[in-house]
Each structure stands twice: as structure tokens, then as C-alpha cells.
Design an enzyme around this catalytic site. Structure first.
Site, PDB file in Angstrom:
ATOM      1  N   ARG A 193       0.524  -1.181   0.370  1.00 31.82           N
ATOM      2  CA  ARG A 193       0.102  -0.025   0.275  1.00 31.82           C
ATOM      3  C   ARG A 193       0.736   1.535   0.133  1.00 31.82           C
ATOM      4  O   ARG A 193       0.618   1.915  -0.247  1.00 31.82           O
ATOM      5  CB  ARG A 193      -0.949  -0.180   1.269  1.00 31.82           C
ATOM      6  CG  ARG A 193      -2.103   0.762   1.087  1.00 31.82           C
ATOM      7  CD  ARG A 193      -1.969   2.045   1.602  1.00 31.82           C
ATOM      8  NE  ARG A 193      -1.138   2.527   3.379  1.00 31.82           N
ATOM      9  CZ  ARG A 193      -0.369   3.251   3.942  1.00 31.82           C
ATOM     10  NH1 ARG A 193      -0.583   4.806   3.398  1.00 31.82           N
ATOM     11  NH2 ARG A 193       0.158   3.360   5.409  1.00 31.82           N
ATOM     12  N   HIS A 213       4.120   2.853  14.452  1.00 35.65           N
ATOM     13  CA  HIS A 213       5.092   3.424  12.634  1.00 35.65           C
ATOM     14  C   HIS A 213       6.323   4.211  12.683  1.00 35.65           C
ATOM     15  O   HIS A 213       5.850   5.378  12.506  1.00 35.65           O
ATOM     16  CB  HIS A 213       3.200   4.033  12.451  1.00 35.65           C
ATOM     17  CG  HIS A 213       3.373   3.691  10.570  1.00 35.65           C
ATOM     18  ND1 HIS A 213       2.662   3.440  10.082  1.00 35.65           N
ATOM     19  CD2 HIS A 213       3.843   4.863   9.713  1.00 35.65           C
ATOM     20  CE1 HIS A 213       3.075   3.458   8.014  1.00 35.65           C
ATOM     21  NE2 HIS A 213       3.705   4.943   8.574  1.00 35.65           N
ATOM     22  N   HIS A 216       9.417   5.470  10.187  1.00 34.45           N
ATOM     23  CA  HIS A 216       9.930   6.056   9.297  1.00 34.45           C
ATOM     24  C   HIS A 216      11.143   6.597   9.491  1.00 34.45           C
ATOM     25  O   HIS A 216      11.989   6.579  10.656  1.00 34.45           O
ATOM     26  CB  HIS A 216       9.928   7.099   9.203  1.00 34.45           C
ATOM     27  CG  HIS A 216       8.422   7.171   7.974  1.00 34.45           C
ATOM     28  ND1 HIS A 216       7.949   7.668   6.920  1.00 34.45           N
ATOM     29  CD2 HIS A 216       6.811   6.758   8.806  1.00 34.45           C
ATOM     30  CE1 HIS A 216       6.410   7.088   6.272  1.00 34.45           C
ATOM     31  NE2 HIS A 216       6.326   6.646   6.854  1.00 34.45           N
ATOM     32  N   CYS A 274       8.895   9.737   1.571  1.00 28.65           N
ATOM     33  CA  CYS A 274       8.895  10.927   2.551  1.00 28.65           C
ATOM     34  C   CYS A 274       8.048  11.956   1.364  1.00 28.65           C
ATOM     35  O   CYS A 274       9.241  12.463   1.468  1.00 28.65           O
ATOM     36  CB  CYS A 274       9.700  10.830   3.438  1.00 28.65           C
ATOM     37  SG  CYS A 274       8.853  12.384   4.753  1.00 28.65           S
ATOM     38  N   ASN A 277       9.661   3.733   4.966  1.00 24.73           N
ATOM     39  CA  ASN A 277       9.300   3.056   6.862  1.00 24.73           C
ATOM     40  C   ASN A 277      10.613   2.148   6.878  1.00 24.73           C
ATOM     41  O   ASN A 277      11.374   1.822   5.730  1.00 24.73           O
ATOM     42  CB  ASN A 277       7.727   1.923   6.178  1.00 24.73           C
ATOM     43  CG  ASN A 277       6.680   3.017   6.674  1.00 24.73           C
ATOM     44  OD1 ASN A 277       6.430   3.633   4.992  1.00 24.73           O
ATOM     45  ND2 ASN A 277       5.742   2.586   6.404  1.00 24.73           N
TER      46      ASN A 277
END
Lengths: 320, 320
Positions: free
Chosen positions: B16, B218, B220, B251, B262
Site C-alpha cells: 500500500r 509506525h 520512518h 517521505c 518506512n
């Protein structure tokens, strides 16, 4: 958080470690310019060249020119690397410009010693005894024991803390026999086997046995864990790290073509400074030097910070 | 070391998150093949597509085809993303194949809300109230509060733990007003401002206030600290992480062109498994899927492990 050191000492190895692995020759002037740019960032320890056989390492055929070429800055220690008496002699010619100290360099993995140096641990100990005598004869103090493959090895697999302790003990014995006093131990994750847990156990075992020795970490980002490993070291109070600007370098060992090199100096500085651990380094200036290193080698370097920029850069924008 | 969880749940978001940022269109068949390959590695949570406006996100014009195309594997939960009623409707058409739950998505940074969603925190709260009612009307449980920019923001700078706590409280209130029960809170380091210390403080503040909530991260890798931040979370017992295979994604926010996306699933799995935290994932199989992802997007991905290979691969060589 309470265990973090107040400040850390970073030994920048980009000029030395970074250029020997590049396929094309790097112009001497570029090497010198990089060293001078690094010394303007606040870094206090810079390894500038390698006095090795130019037939084996053509990238360092210009070691003398580099050692003679940089502009020494007050407060900065410039170091070099050598592996034998001839290399030491070449380095000593720059005694007024370079900080010359010896080390006893061993490997926690016997298999790595054989593959990398073509001699087993016992033969390597003999070689280190001879080299220590050479250093002593030249009036060069031997102050450090270095342990390669301290957290694992491509040729031998997992390395236990006990093997690291045995290796350090062997290195200390070599120095002691020669009447030399070791102050530092450097544990190197030469092939990227470390994890935070292995750092805790390896550093912990060495510290428990020799609480007075200063432990440094030489980390490689072969599998992306270098910054996490550095943080594990910081939590244990480790306050000496080797690193390379931009992540210059690589891993010349079996099956790892294209693998990343040392931990990036920029990311190490970001990690430290953002957690309140002082490095003395101007991160934004260092990022510019990382971009300069990318231009010199002609390809992107592993450092993510070179693309993202520092947090302070964003903070300044908001303050403006 | 005692605080590490026994096992972690990894939500793979590569399909995704990874493909919407690529400049060229990715063939539907490649997206489906990647999802099916991921589901064979032992990953139990895979986010497969985004039901968003194809005019705004052309890379997801084929969301329906992807949702219809993958081969569901027993024990794997397939998820999707949507931002409005229309998106939810499109997702609900795949109720038999997708796990459909709602979340209250907020930002700890008001400035980020304005830049990213064109509405401030108050307006966003209203939007979330409406969306929660829409979920409820559709019989979709709202189970999670998500907090973007939880550790810092390119437009607002540092974010304090108190701001995160306030944001979570606002999200919980929205759910509570609607009679929904939140089980999970997800803290997102949307723009790469986290450090291990900030993770400790942010996660600590939320846990102290709501000890019963499960906290997920989550992360990055914008500035190279994602793995260190994951380790800081693991040490606090965090056992739910989002990640993307190969480090797919990027990003899209100000001044960070080319910045990493990520945290890589492979590096997260390596970190966990090598420290004895079970993931259920076959790392060597996952590395092969990472290489497949590189072939699909046609360029190298940030994961260092794709080049270096797992440690088990070397261990097997020595055992052979």
C-alpha cells in the site's frame, strides 16, 4: 536514559576507510579537501590515510601526499593506519603532523584471521608480539587492543562474549610482556553481526573483567542495525565510536558485495545530539561534507541524513 | 533485555505505502504478486491497497483489481486504507477478503494537519466524528486511534509527550462519544523526528495514562534511526510495528525529496529474531521478496539486508 554518557569521542575514518574500497582512483586533492572539510566540523579525531603496500591497496599509493597535504587544525588529532614495520616507518616520517600510537590488533574469530591475514590466532599473536617490539623500539606507545569480528563472523558464525574476553586477554598479555600499558579496547563488528543484545553482552563481559579499560565500538551497518547498536553502547556508557562520513566504505568480505560500510558519522551525531549527548560536531556542516563525499566518489552514499537534512534545519525554518 | 516482548506483530504496509510514491505506474499483476509472495513469508498482517481518489493518487486507480486479485492465505489478515465514506464503501465491497476496521486518525501537530489535510486539529476532530458515525452505520468497529507526527514535525518542530497524550485523549473521546471501544493506539513518526529517548518518553507517557491500551509504532527511517527507535520500543514491551518490505515508500513532505520511507520489514525481523523476539517470519524468504520489490520498482531499495543477506544464511554455510 540515565546511563547515557555526557559526551562522546568520534573517530572519523571516512578518508582512510572510505576511499580504499572505491573502484576508481580518488584524486589526492579530493582526499585532502575532504580531510580539511571534516576538520572544520568540530570532529577531533580523523584517520587520514593508510600506509599499506600500494600493490595490494592501489587506492593508498598516495598516502604520503595526503599526509603531507592536509592543513592541520589545532585541537584535531590526525591518525593513520599501518600493518607492518615498513608502514610504521612511513607514518613516522609525518610524526609532526600525525598522532602515532600502536595497537595490538586481533580477531575474535580464528577463521577470520586465517581468511583476512592468512595466519591463525596463534600466528597472529606472534606477529603482534613482533610488531609491539617494533613500536617500542621506535618509541611509539602501544595503547590499544583491537578485536575484529567481536560480535560474529561470516566464516565462523556467532562469537560468544567469552571469545571476546579471551581475545582481549591475549592482547593485553602481548602488551604487558612488552611493558606497554593498554588504556583502550576497541570492539569491531567487522561483518555486521551485532545486535543491541550482543553489544550489551560483549561490552558487558569486557567491562566486568576490566572495569578500568575504556571500551570503544567500531560498528558496520552491513544489515542496518548499526545505529541501534550504537545506542545500545551509549546506554552502557560507551563514549568512543569510529564512524565514516556519509557511511563511506563497504564490506569486502564474502558474499556481501554492495553491502553498507561503517556507521554514518552524521547519523551517529544526530542520535547523540538529539538525546543530549554532546559530540562537539556541527551536524549541518557535517551533512555538507557528506554531500561533498558523495560528489567525490561519484555515487550516493548510504547516509539517509544526506537526503533528509538535520532536525535543526527544520527548527530554524520555524523560528525564522 | 528483560523487557523485550516474546513475540511481535508486524503489519506489512509495503504494497500500500510503497507503490503510491513511485513515479511510474506499477502493473496490477506485480502488486498482486508481491502481496502473495509476502503472505508466504509468515507475515500475518498485510495492507494491500488504498481506496483513495484516483485523480489524487493515480497509483491506486487499480485498488479494486488488487483487492480482487490476491490469493487469500489462511491465517493472514489483509487490510486496506480509506479516508472517507466513498473509500469505505469501496473497501466494504471486499468484506469477504479484507479485514475492515476503522480508526480515528489525528495528528499531534496542528501544522501538519493543516498542511496534509487542509484542516486544523478541531476541524479534523469534527471530520473524525463524522467518519466514526459512518463506520458505525456500516457496522464497522472503530478500534484504533492513530497519531501522526507523534515525535516531531517538519512544520511545527518538536512534539512533546504531553501533546501526544492530548491527541490520544481527543481520539479516545471521539470513539467514546460514539460508543466505540479503542484497543490500540498507533504512534507514527511520520517525518522521522523520533530518537530512542523520544520513543521512551512518548510511549511512556501514553502507557502511564492508559495502561490497558496496546501501543504500536509506525516508524520512518528518514534519518536512519528507525531500527534504533524500534529497539527502544521493544525494550518498553511494544509488540506491534508497521513496516514495509525493502523499506518501500518515502517521505513526500517538505524538503525531504529522496528521503527514506518506512522501517524495512527485513531489518525489523532481523533485529527481533536475533534478540530472541519471535516474528513468525522466514527472514530469508522475506529478503527474496525484498529483491522482488526492487525488481518491480526498478531501483534499489533502502534495505541494507537485501545486499548483505541474513546471518542464518552464513550460519548454514558453516554448518554445511
Amino acid at each position: 536514559m540515565a546511563d547515557l554518557p555526557e559526551r562522546v569521542e568520534i573517530a572519523e575514518e571516512g578518508p582512510r576507510e572510505g576511499f580504499q574500497i572505491e573502484p576508481g582512483p580518488i584524486p589526492t586533492a579530493d582526499k585532502v579537501a575532504l580531510i580539511d572539510a571534516l576538520s572544520a566540523t568540530g570532529l577531533r579525531h580523523i584517520q587520514v590515510c593508510s600506509f599499506v603496500n600500494p600493490k595490494l591497496v592501489p587506492g593508498w599509493a598516495d598516502a604520503e601526499a595526503v599526509a603531507a597535504g592536509f592543513s592541520p587544525r589545532g585541537g584535531v588529532r590526525y591518525a593513520a593506519l599501518w600493518f607492518n614495520e615498513n608502514g610504521l616507518k612511513r607514518a613516522l616520517a609525518f610524526r609532526d603532523r600525525l598522532s602515532i600510537t600502536g595497537s595490538v590488533s586481533l580477531s575474535a574469530s580464528d577463521a577470520f584471521s586465517v581468511k583476512n591475514l592468512n595466519r591463525d590466532h596463534a600466528a597472529n599473536l606472534d606477529a603482534m608480539r613482533r610488531m609491539t617490539a617494533v613500536h617500542k623500539a621506535a618509541g611509539v606507545p602501544v595503547t590499544r587492543v583491537g578485536v575484529m569480528a567481536a560480535f560474529g563472523c561470516n566464516y565462523q558464525g556467532d562469537i560468544l562474549p567469552e571469545q571476546v574476553v579471551r581475545t582481549v586477554a591475549d592482547g593485553l598479555a602481548v602488551a604487558q610482556e612488552a611493558g606497554e600499558t593498554i588504556a583502550d579496547v576497541s570492539l569491531a563488528d567487522t561483518m555486521g553481526w551485532a545486535t543491541p543484545t550482543r553489544i550489551e553482552r560483549g561490552v558487558g563481559a569486557v567491562r566486568e573483567r576490566w572495569p578500568h579499560l575504556r571500551i570503544g565500538l567500531h560498528l558496520h551497518d552491513t544489515r542496518g542495525l548499526a545505529v541501534a547498536n550504537a545506542h545500545a553502547g551509549l546506554r552502557l556508557g560507551v563514549d568512543r565510536f569510529d564512524s565514516t562520513v556519509g557511511g563511506l566504505g563497504g564490506c569486502p568480505f564474502a558474499g556481501q558485495k554492495g553491502a553498507a560500510g561503517n556507521i554514518c558519522t552524521e547519523e551517529l551525531v544526530l542520535l547523540c545530539e538529539e538525546m543530549g549527548v554532546r559530540t562537539g560536531v556541527d551536524l549541518d556542516a557535517l551533512i555538507e561534507v557528506g554531500r561533498m563525499a558523495e560528489r567525490i566518489v561519484g555515487h550516493a552514499l548510504p547516509s539517509e541524513l544526506l537526503r533528509a537534512g538535520s532536525l535543526d534545519a527544520f527548527r530554524r525554518k520555524q523560528a525564522a
